[in-house]
Motif scaffolding. Structure first.
Motif: not given
Length: 189
Positions: A19-24, A95-97, A164-167
């Motif tokens: 959730t914290a990393c945009g995976g959920a 990932q951002c939402q 966030f590690a970046g894109v």
């Protein structure tokens, strides 16, 4: 079914990280389109057809290697954003939402609302408490600035609080920036 205490804790920790990393997301994930099974692909009717008809039927496949048309959603945007993939940008934004919203008047979550991002100075969006690194920075957000930020937020502006590690992939950055531009009131100059 019995779940051991350690296993349940590991699953919960994984969900928190996702959730914290945009995976959920609260939104259901879109399923990728699946190609039709071979049995679903209509067979060419060769009864009474000559070779010219078969060649004409294959003609549309010749354009598969042609350069894609710029997405109409990004028309008027500067390159490389004008030719970015809208669907890819929407997927990368997942990932951002978990931290950012895009709609006008949207709430700040763990990060600021991004509506109007490209017309404001860094660290000055309403309704969000920015780190001192962002408050002290002196630039306006542009697609190019966001490109550098998304490549590696920590090295772009040391001392910011974005976890966030970046894109890493350039085409993903172009797509997500174009998507954000299209959703946040960006006005091409």
């Amino acid at each position: 079914m019995t779940i051991k205490r350690g296993h349940a804790a590991a699953v919960a920790f994984g969900l928190v990280l996702a959730t914290a990393c945009g995976g959920a997301s609260d939104e259901p994930a879109e399923a990728a389109p699946t190609p039709p099974a071979e049995s679903e692909t209509p067979a060419a009717d060769t009864s009474g057809a000559d070779e010219a008809d078969t060649t004409e039927a294959a003609a549309p496949d010749e354009t598969a290697d042609a350069a894609p048309e710029p997405a109409s959603q990004f028309a008027g945007f500067p390159e490389p954003y004008a030719s970015a993939d809208y669907d890819r940008g929407r997927r990368v934004f997942l990932q951002c939402q978990s931290c950012h919203t895009l709609e006008e008047g949207g709430a700040a979550v763990l990060g600021p609302n991004l509506y109007g991002l490209f017309s404001r100075k860094v660290g000055e969006g309403e309704g969000f408490s920015y780190s001192s690194a962002l408050q002290e920075a002196d630039f306006e957000w542009t697609p190019e600035q966001l490109e550098q930020w998304l490549e590696n937020p920590r090295s772009f502006l040391p001392g910011n609080n974005m976890s966030f590690a970046g894109v890493r992939r350039e085409d993903d950055r172009h797509a997500v920036i174009a998507y954000v531009m299209s959703q946040t009131g960006y006005e091409p100059s």
